[in-house]
Design a protein around this motif. Structure first.
Motif, PDB file in Angstrom:
ATOM      1  N   ALA A 101       0.826  -1.208   0.000  1.00  0.00           N
ATOM      2  CA  ALA A 101       0.000   0.000   0.000  1.00  0.00           C
ATOM      3  C   ALA A 101       0.863   1.262   0.000  1.00  0.00           C
ATOM      4  CB  ALA A 101      -0.934  -0.008   1.211  1.00  0.00           C
ATOM      5  N   TYR A 102       1.973   1.243   0.745  1.00  0.00           N
ATOM      6  CA  TYR A 102       2.906   2.379   0.721  1.00  0.00           C
ATOM      7  C   TYR A 102       3.389   2.640  -0.702  1.00  0.00           C
ATOM      8  CZ  TYR A 102       3.918   3.748   5.598  1.00  0.00           C
ATOM      9  OH  TYR A 102       3.859   4.280   6.868  1.00  0.00           O
ATOM     10  N   GLU A 103       3.710   1.578  -1.437  1.00  0.00           N
ATOM     11  CA  GLU A 103       4.212   1.776  -2.797  1.00  0.00           C
ATOM     12  C   GLU A 103       3.103   2.186  -3.757  1.00  0.00           C
ATOM     13  OE1 GLU A 103       7.170   2.162  -3.534  1.00  0.00           O
ATOM     14  OE2 GLU A 103       8.259   1.235  -1.887  1.00  0.00           O
ATOM     15  N   HIS A 136       9.646  -0.742  -7.263  1.00  0.00           N
ATOM     16  CA  HIS A 136       9.610  -1.244  -5.885  1.00  0.00           C
ATOM     17  C   HIS A 136       8.318  -2.023  -5.640  1.00  0.00           C
ATOM     18  CE1 HIS A 136      12.446   2.294  -4.590  1.00  0.00           C
ATOM     19  NE2 HIS A 136      13.025   1.416  -5.393  1.00  0.00           N
ATOM     20  N   LEU A 137       7.212  -1.504  -6.157  1.00  0.00           N
ATOM     21  CA  LEU A 137       5.933  -2.193  -6.010  1.00  0.00           C
ATOM     22  C   LEU A 137       6.011  -3.589  -6.619  1.00  0.00           C
ATOM     23  CD1 LEU A 137       2.892  -2.245  -5.340  1.00  0.00           C
ATOM     24  CD2 LEU A 137       2.484  -1.086  -7.527  1.00  0.00           C
ATOM     25  N   TYR A 138       6.636  -3.699  -7.770  1.00  0.00           N
ATOM     26  CA  TYR A 138       6.803  -4.985  -8.456  1.00  0.00           C
ATOM     27  C   TYR A 138       7.651  -5.955  -7.617  1.00  0.00           C
ATOM     28  CZ  TYR A 138       9.302  -7.962 -11.915  1.00  0.00           C
ATOM     29  OH  TYR A 138       9.910  -8.982 -12.595  1.00  0.00           O
ATOM     30  N   ARG A 139       8.741  -5.466  -7.045  1.00  0.00           N
ATOM     31  CA  ARG A 139       9.618  -6.348  -6.247  1.00  0.00           C
ATOM     32  C   ARG A 139       8.900  -6.830  -4.983  1.00  0.00           C
ATOM     33  NH1 ARG A 139      13.912  -6.914 -10.088  1.00  0.00           N
ATOM     34  NH2 ARG A 139      13.501  -5.078 -11.357  1.00  0.00           N
ATOM     35  N   TYR A 140       8.223  -5.911  -4.284  1.00  0.00           N
ATOM     36  CA  TYR A 140       7.529  -6.307  -3.063  1.00  0.00           C
ATOM     37  C   TYR A 140       6.347  -7.232  -3.358  1.00  0.00           C
ATOM     38  CZ  TYR A 140      10.055  -3.033  -0.008  1.00  0.00           C
ATOM     39  OH  TYR A 140      11.006  -2.381   0.731  1.00  0.00           O
ATOM     40  N   ALA A 141       5.674  -7.029  -4.485  1.00  0.00           N
ATOM     41  CA  ALA A 141       4.557  -7.898  -4.846  1.00  0.00           C
ATOM     42  C   ALA A 141       5.039  -9.331  -5.062  1.00  0.00           C
ATOM     43  CB  ALA A 141       3.857  -7.368  -6.099  1.00  0.00           C
ATOM     44  N   ASN A 142       6.214  -9.482  -5.651  1.00  0.00           N
ATOM     45  CA  ASN A 142       6.772 -10.822  -5.829  1.00  0.00           C
ATOM     46  C   ASN A 142       7.182 -11.428  -4.491  1.00  0.00           C
ATOM     47  OD1 ASN A 142       7.437 -11.829  -8.870  1.00  0.00           O
ATOM     48  ND2 ASN A 142       7.226  -9.608  -8.800  1.00  0.00           N
ATOM     49  N   LEU A 143       7.754 -10.612  -3.615  1.00  0.00           N
ATOM     50  CA  LEU A 143       8.111 -11.100  -2.278  1.00  0.00           C
ATOM     51  C   LEU A 143       6.857 -11.520  -1.517  1.00  0.00           C
ATOM     52  CD1 LEU A 143      10.333 -11.432  -0.076  1.00  0.00           C
ATOM     53  CD2 LEU A 143       9.784  -9.082   0.639  1.00  0.00           C
ATOM     54  N   TYR A 144       5.793 -10.762  -1.641  1.00  0.00           N
ATOM     55  CA  TYR A 144       4.530 -11.039  -0.945  1.00  0.00           C
ATOM     56  C   TYR A 144       3.983 -12.407  -1.334  1.00  0.00           C
ATOM     57  CZ  TYR A 144      -0.380 -10.195   0.452  1.00  0.00           C
ATOM     58  OH  TYR A 144      -1.633 -10.270   1.018  1.00  0.00           O
ATOM     59  N   GLU A 145       3.983 -12.715  -2.625  1.00  0.00           N
ATOM     60  CA  GLU A 145       3.487 -14.021  -3.045  1.00  0.00           C
ATOM     61  C   GLU A 145       4.406 -15.137  -2.572  1.00  0.00           C
ATOM     62  OE1 GLU A 145       1.354 -16.094  -6.853  1.00  0.00           O
ATOM     63  OE2 GLU A 145       2.967 -14.677  -7.276  1.00  0.00           O
ATOM     64  N   MET A 146       5.705 -14.869  -2.546  1.00  0.00           N
ATOM     65  CA  MET A 146       6.655 -15.899  -2.124  1.00  0.00           C
ATOM     66  C   MET A 146       6.497 -16.284  -0.662  1.00  0.00           C
ATOM     67  SD  MET A 146      10.203 -14.770  -3.938  1.00  0.00           S
ATOM     68  CE  MET A 146      11.118 -15.529  -2.608  1.00  0.00           C
ATOM     69  N   ILE A 147       6.365 -15.308   0.223  1.00  0.00           N
ATOM     70  CA  ILE A 147       6.401 -15.640   1.646  1.00  0.00           C
ATOM     71  C   ILE A 147       5.020 -15.663   2.305  1.00  0.00           C
ATOM     72  CG2 ILE A 147       8.758 -14.776   1.821  1.00  0.00           C
ATOM     73  CD1 ILE A 147       7.776 -12.415   3.361  1.00  0.00           C
TER      74      ILE A 147
END
Length: 404
Positions: A101-103, A136-147
């Protein structure tokens, strides 16, 4: 008729103190609330944090004890406002959900400002930054699905796309090249001052948030990604804060801060879809009108100038959270390979940039490894494209191989 905060009296300061039950606001529902309601909450939290920190810095250099006391009284109310606003965020949302949401705030608030900014140099600063927040939004979105095994689309509701922007590893520049030219306080449009203060405050809060929550993760890739993007946020704060004319007096800065708070609370009161949250924006606006009046009195008394000489005669068009997909796509097609050189922008890497890249990216950076790990786990990276193919699927998706 346009709203002029200088013509309105708010709630007297003596009547603004709230008790614990009044401060104990119910959070929004993360599953049912408008994603842009959450964006407005995050924005105003950043604005209130900046207001408090600015007041503390002013307090530290102010020799007048009566002024210090007034700053302290107003600052305590600002801190109550910050607690109210930030506590609207749902406790059941994970740190990563709040990060996404921040991104979304960074992309769609900066995108809106870039579209509305009248000064070409300042506009370029916002266009440059938005492509980095987008990545940054793209990187965090991928991290979110991973963990967490969830998809970012549930958080952002398709209002903001999730695809690569300017690759995060390319955001690491020599600090010398993160400093921009300031606007001229005598000639710049009042809206430009408000834009600069707003985006600086939002990026500062993002920087603070990441450097505090990053080490709370156990997963190494999460800890490392927050560390990397947290350093980019340091660059962004330098980038945006240097746009503000350092020749502004402390009194001038004080009234700019209070005027900007009035502007944003008024804007969000006009555009808020949640009636309960809208009531909080309205209450805080009526508090800020009094804070602005007190700041204007201080400026007249101590600076010998009329606040009307530096403030807009009426509030500009309301700040609006809305999709900026076309803007981002246009920038992806034309500016993705930009970097900075001195106070300007270039499309080719230069010696200082390459030296910084070689030093900090000697090992494969976390922002690239998070995509590698997502591909290994799911067969591809996570993207959310809502309106046809992206004009730039990727650019230099992978940095130079490690030299080790």
């Amino acid at each position: 008729m346009a709203f002029n905060p200088l013509e309105h009296r708010g709630i007297p300061l003596d009547d603004q103190l709230r008790n614990w039950s009044q401060l104990d606001v119910a959070p929004v529902d993360p599953d049912k609330s408008d994603p842009y309601t959450r964006c407005r909450i995050i924005t105003m939290n950043g604005i209130e944090v900046e207001a408090a920190m600015f007041s503390h810095h002013f307090n530290r250099i102010c020799p007048d004890i009566d002024v210090k006391r007034q700053l302290a009284r107003v600052r305590y109310i600002e801190q109550q406002q910050q607690k109210t606003v930030n506590w609207l965020l749902p406790g059941q949302a994970s740190v990563l959900e709040t990060t996404i949401a921040y991104e979304q705030v960074a992309v769609d608030l900066t995108g809106w400002v870039a579209r509305m900014e009248p000064d070409p140099y300042l506009k370029q600063a916002y266009e440059f930054g938005v492509l980095e927040d987008f990545d940054h939004l793209y990187r965090y979105a991928n991290l979110y699905e991973m963990i967490e095994h969830r998809k970012a689309e549930k958080i952002i509701d398709g209002l903001t796309e999730v695809t690569p922007g300017r690759p995060t590893y390319l955001h690491h520049r020599d600090p010398f090249d993160n400093v921009r030219e300031p606007y001229d306080r005598e000639s710049t449009a009042p809206i430009s001052k408000l834009h600069a203060l707003t985006i600086m405050s939002a990026e500062q809060q993002t920087m603070n948030f990441y450097m505090n929550v990053g080490p709370m993760y156990m997963e190494p890739i999460a800890r490392q990604l927050y560390q990397e993007i947290g350093l980019v946020e340091e660059e962004h704060v330098t980038h945006y804060e240097s746009l503000v004319d350092p020749g502004e007096t402390w009194w001038e800065r004080l009234v700019n801060h209070e005027y900007n708070e009035c502007y944003l609370y008024y804007s969000f009161m006009q555009t808020e879809s949640d009636p309960r949250v809208k009531g909080i924006w309205e209450l805080h606006l009526n508090m800020e009108l009094e804070h602005l009046r007190l700041a204007c009195d201080l400026m007249r008394r101590h600076d010998g100038r009329d606040p009307e000489s530096v403030l807009a005669p009426a509030l500009p068009e309301p700040v609006t959270f809305e999709p900026n997909k076309q803007l981002v796509r246009d920038l992806l097609a034309t500016q993705i390979d930009f970097t900075t050189l001195g106070t300007g922008y270039v499309q080719e890497a230069h010696e200082r940039f390459e030296k910084m890249q070689d030093a900090i990216n000697a090992e494969r950076p976390p922002s690239e490894r998070v995509i590698d790990e997502h591909r290994d786990k799911f067969g591809d990276e996570y993207r959310l494209e809502t309106e046809g193919p992206n004009p730039v699927r990727s650019l230099r998706d992978k940095p130079k191989e490690s030299k080790q």
